[in-house]
Scaffold this motif. Structure first.
Motif, PDB file in Angstrom:
ATOM      1  N   ILE A  69       0.871  -1.184   0.000  1.00 36.11           N
ATOM      2  CA  ILE A  69       0.000   0.000   0.000  1.00 36.11           C
ATOM      3  C   ILE A  69       0.905   1.230   0.000  1.00 36.11           C
ATOM      4  O   ILE A  69       1.924   1.250   0.700  1.00 36.11           O
ATOM      5  N   SER A  70       0.519   2.232  -0.799  1.00 38.61           N
ATOM      6  CA  SER A  70       1.343   3.435  -0.907  1.00 38.61           C
ATOM      7  C   SER A  70       1.611   4.052   0.474  1.00 38.61           C
ATOM      8  O   SER A  70       0.698   4.166   1.302  1.00 38.61           O
ATOM      9  N   PHE A  71       2.862   4.460   0.682  1.00 37.00           N
ATOM     10  CA  PHE A  71       3.236   5.092   1.950  1.00 37.00           C
ATOM     11  C   PHE A  71       2.477   6.408   2.137  1.00 37.00           C
ATOM     12  O   PHE A  71       2.286   6.871   3.257  1.00 37.00           O
ATOM     13  N   LEU A  72       2.004   6.959   1.009  1.00 32.97           N
ATOM     14  CA  LEU A  72       1.243   8.212   1.041  1.00 32.97           C
ATOM     15  C   LEU A  72       0.004   8.076   1.938  1.00 32.97           C
ATOM     16  O   LEU A  72      -0.384   9.023   2.624  1.00 32.97           O
ATOM     17  N   ASN A  73      -0.605   6.881   1.956  1.00 32.15           N
ATOM     18  CA  ASN A  73      -1.802   6.654   2.782  1.00 32.15           C
ATOM     19  C   ASN A  73      -1.457   6.808   4.271  1.00 32.15           C
ATOM     20  O   ASN A  73      -2.151   7.514   5.003  1.00 32.15           O
ATOM     21  N   PHE A  74      -0.385   6.137   4.686  1.00 29.54           N
ATOM     22  CA  PHE A  74       0.043   6.203   6.091  1.00 29.54           C
ATOM     23  C   PHE A  74       0.423   7.637   6.448  1.00 29.54           C
ATOM     24  O   PHE A  74       0.014   8.165   7.481  1.00 29.54           O
ATOM     25  N   PHE A  75       1.160   8.268   5.540  1.00 28.72           N
ATOM     26  CA  PHE A  75       1.651   9.634   5.744  1.00 28.72           C
ATOM     27  C   PHE A  75       0.476  10.607   5.897  1.00 28.72           C
ATOM     28  O   PHE A  75       0.473  11.464   6.774  1.00 28.72           O
ATOM     29  N   PHE A 102      -6.145  22.414   4.164  1.00 28.76           N
ATOM     30  CA  PHE A 102      -6.252  22.884   2.780  1.00 28.76           C
ATOM     31  C   PHE A 102      -5.021  22.414   1.983  1.00 28.76           C
ATOM     32  O   PHE A 102      -5.146  21.876   0.871  1.00 28.76           O
ATOM     33  N   CYS A 103      -3.832  22.615   2.579  1.00 33.50           N
ATOM     34  CA  CYS A 103      -2.582  22.201   1.914  1.00 33.50           C
ATOM     35  C   CYS A 103      -2.565  20.692   1.683  1.00 33.50           C
ATOM     36  O   CYS A 103      -2.163  20.228   0.616  1.00 33.50           O
ATOM     37  N   SER A 107      -2.554  19.045  -1.928  1.00 36.45           N
ATOM     38  CA  SER A 107      -1.336  18.277  -2.229  1.00 36.45           C
ATOM     39  C   SER A 107      -1.694  16.874  -2.706  1.00 36.45           C
ATOM     40  O   SER A 107      -1.084  16.355  -3.645  1.00 36.45           O
ATOM     41  N   LEU A 108      -2.685  16.266  -2.057  1.00 36.45           N
ATOM     42  CA  LEU A 108      -3.112  14.912  -2.447  1.00 36.45           C
ATOM     43  C   LEU A 108      -3.636  14.911  -3.879  1.00 36.45           C
ATOM     44  O   LEU A 108      -3.278  14.060  -4.688  1.00 36.45           O
ATOM     45  N   PHE A 109      -4.499  15.889  -4.176  1.00 32.66           N
ATOM     46  CA  PHE A 109      -5.048  15.995  -5.534  1.00 32.66           C
ATOM     47  C   PHE A 109      -3.920  16.211  -6.544  1.00 32.66           C
ATOM     48  O   PHE A 109      -3.872  15.567  -7.593  1.00 32.66           O
ATOM     49  N   ASP A 110      -3.005  17.135  -6.214  1.00 30.17           N
ATOM     50  CA  ASP A 110      -1.931  17.487  -7.136  1.00 30.17           C
ATOM     51  C   ASP A 110      -0.991  16.296  -7.351  1.00 30.17           C
ATOM     52  O   ASP A 110      -0.561  16.033  -8.481  1.00 30.17           O
ATOM     53  N   ALA A 111      -0.671  15.586  -6.255  1.00 30.60           N
ATOM     54  CA  ALA A 111       0.232  14.434  -6.364  1.00 30.60           C
ATOM     55  C   ALA A 111      -0.387  13.336  -7.228  1.00 30.60           C
ATOM     56  O   ALA A 111       0.303  12.664  -7.987  1.00 30.60           O
ATOM     57  N   LYS A 112      -1.696  13.156  -7.124  1.00 25.53           N
ATOM     58  CA  LYS A 112      -2.349  12.066  -7.856  1.00 25.53           C
ATOM     59  C   LYS A 112      -2.797  12.468  -9.252  1.00 25.53           C
ATOM     60  O   LYS A 112      -2.815  11.645 -10.160  1.00 25.53           O
ATOM     61  N   ASN A 113      -3.199  13.728  -9.442  1.00 29.07           N
ATOM     62  CA  ASN A 113      -3.783  14.139 -10.733  1.00 29.07           C
ATOM     63  C   ASN A 113      -3.054  15.297 -11.425  1.00 29.07           C
ATOM     64  O   ASN A 113      -3.479  15.730 -12.484  1.00 29.07           O
ATOM     65  N   ILE A 201       2.429  21.715  -5.673  1.00 28.95           N
ATOM     66  CA  ILE A 201       1.722  22.080  -4.426  1.00 28.95           C
ATOM     67  C   ILE A 201       2.247  21.310  -3.203  1.00 28.95           C
ATOM     68  O   ILE A 201       2.397  21.909  -2.131  1.00 28.95           O
ATOM     69  N   PRO A 202       2.575  20.007  -3.317  1.00 23.85           N
ATOM     70  CA  PRO A 202       3.158  19.346  -2.135  1.00 23.85           C
ATOM     71  C   PRO A 202       4.433  20.046  -1.664  1.00 23.85           C
ATOM     72  O   PRO A 202       4.654  20.183  -0.453  1.00 23.85           O
ATOM     73  N   PHE A 203       5.252  20.522  -2.593  1.00 27.86           N
ATOM     74  CA  PHE A 203       6.501  21.207  -2.213  1.00 27.86           C
ATOM     75  C   PHE A 203       6.212  22.576  -1.602  1.00 27.86           C
ATOM     76  O   PHE A 203       6.863  22.980  -0.645  1.00 27.86           O
ATOM     77  N   LEU A 204       5.212  23.275  -2.173  1.00 29.14           N
ATOM     78  CA  LEU A 204       4.803  24.568  -1.588  1.00 29.14           C
ATOM     79  C   LEU A 204       4.302  24.349  -0.161  1.00 29.14           C
ATOM     80  O   LEU A 204       4.609  25.126   0.744  1.00 29.14           O
ATOM     81  N   SER A 205       3.531  23.278   0.030  1.00 25.67           N
ATOM     82  CA  SER A 205       2.975  22.980   1.356  1.00 25.67           C
ATOM     83  C   SER A 205       4.074  22.661   2.359  1.00 25.67           C
ATOM     84  O   SER A 205       4.014  23.095   3.511  1.00 25.67           O
ATOM     85  N   ILE A 206       5.086  21.897   1.912  1.00 29.12           N
ATOM     86  CA  ILE A 206       6.214  21.590   2.812  1.00 29.12           C
ATOM     87  C   ILE A 206       6.962  22.890   3.132  1.00 29.12           C
ATOM     88  O   ILE A 206       7.365  23.126   4.272  1.00 29.12           O
ATOM     89  N   GLY A 207       7.091  23.757   2.120  1.00 27.42           N
ATOM     90  CA  GLY A 207       7.739  25.059   2.316  1.00 27.42           C
ATOM     91  C   GLY A 207       6.989  25.878   3.367  1.00 27.42           C
ATOM     92  O   GLY A 207       7.598  26.500   4.243  1.00 27.42           O
TER      93      GLY A 207
END
Ligand code: ZN
Length: 218
Positions: A69-75, A102-103, A107-113, A201-207
Motif C-alpha cells: 500500500i502506498s506510503f502516502l496513505n500512512f503519511f 487545505f494544503c 497536495s493529495l489531488f496534485d500528487a495524484k492528478n 503544491i506538495p513542495f509549496l505545502s512543505i515550504g
C-alpha cells in the motif's frame, strides 16, 4: 487520553480524505461505497480500516493479496492526526490548522492528478473568505493565476490559486520565501526522481510548514 482520541479522530479524517481524493473523479461514492483494495478489489474488513494501526500491523501491505500500500496513505493519516492534535494543544490556531488541511487536500489531488478541482479550492476559499478580510495583494496572485491559465508559464494556475489562499496567512515576502524553499525541494526531487512534470503544491505545502515551524521557534 483525550489528545490520543483527537489524534485518532484526525487520522480517521485523513483516511476519509484519501478516499475522497481517490474517488472524486470516479463514479464511486466516497460516502456510501465500501472500501476495498485497489489491487485485488477485496472488501476491507473493520480491522483493515483502523487508521495507522492497521497499516503498521500489516506492514503496509494488503491483508488479502499482500500488495504494498502506498506510503502516502500512512503519511496522510499521520499528518491529518497531527493537524487536529496541534489545534487541540493550541500549537496552531483553528484557522492555521484549516490552512494545513487545505494544503493536505490540494497536495493529495496534485500528487495524484497533477491538478485539483476548482470546486474543492472554491470550498476552502469561501470558508476563508468568511473568516478573514480580503486584502489587495491577493488580487496579484489571482491575476497571476489567470495569466498562467492563458499562457504556458513554468508554474501552473493552481499553484497561484494556492498562493492566493495562503496570502491570508503569510505576507508577500514570506510567500516568496515559501516559493524559494519549494523550488529547492522540487529541484532535489527532480534530480532523484527524474519526473518530467512536477506536482508543485506538495513542495509549496512543505515550504509553508518549514516556514511556519521556523517562525514558531523564533
Ligand atoms: Zn489486495
Amino acid at each position: 487520553m483525550l489528545s490520543l482520541l483527537i489524534f485518532f479522530f484526525g487520522s480517521t479524517i485523513g483516511s476519509f480524505l484519501l478516499v475522497f481524493v481517490e474517488r472524486f473523479f470516479t463514479e464511486e461514492s466516497f460516502i456510501y461505497g465500501r472500501s476495498h483494495c485497489d489491487h485485488c478489489q477485496h472488501r476491507l474488513g473493520i480491522f483493515d480500516l483502523v487508521p495507522l494501526l492497521s497499516q503498521l500491523f500489516l506492514r503496509g501491505r494488503c491483508r488479502y493479496c499482500k500488495t504494498k500500500i502506498s506510503f502516502l496513505n500512512f503519511f496522510t493519516e499521520l499528518i491529518c492526526g497531527l493537524i487536529f492534535l496541534s489545534a487541540f494543544l493550541h500549537f496552531t490556531s483553528v484557522t492555521q490548522a484549516l490552512s494545513f488541511l487545505f494544503c493536505l487536500v490540494l497536495s493529495l489531488f496534485d500528487a495524484k492528478n497533477h491538478g485539483f478541482p476548482l470546486l474543492v479550492w472554491g470550498g476552502f476559499a469561501v470558508i476563508f473568505f468568511l473568516i478573514f478580510p480580503f486584502h489587495v495583494t491577493m488580487l496579484c496572485w489571482f491575476f497571476l493565476a489567470l495569466l498562467a491559465d492563458c499562457f504556458p508559464l513554468k508554474i501552473g494556475a493552481g499553484d497561484f490559486l494556492w498562493l492566493f489562499i495562503l496570502s491570508y496567512f503569510l505576507s508577500f515576502i514570506q510567500l516568496v520565501e515559501v516559493i524559494q524553499i519549494a523550488s529547492v525541494l522540487g529541484l532535489l526531487w527532480y534530480v532523484f526522481k527524474k519526473e518530467k512534470e512536477l506536482a508543485f503544491i506538495p513542495f509549496l505545502s512543505i515550504g509553508y510548514l518549514i516556514l511556519f515551524l521556523t517562525l514558531q521557534i523564533h
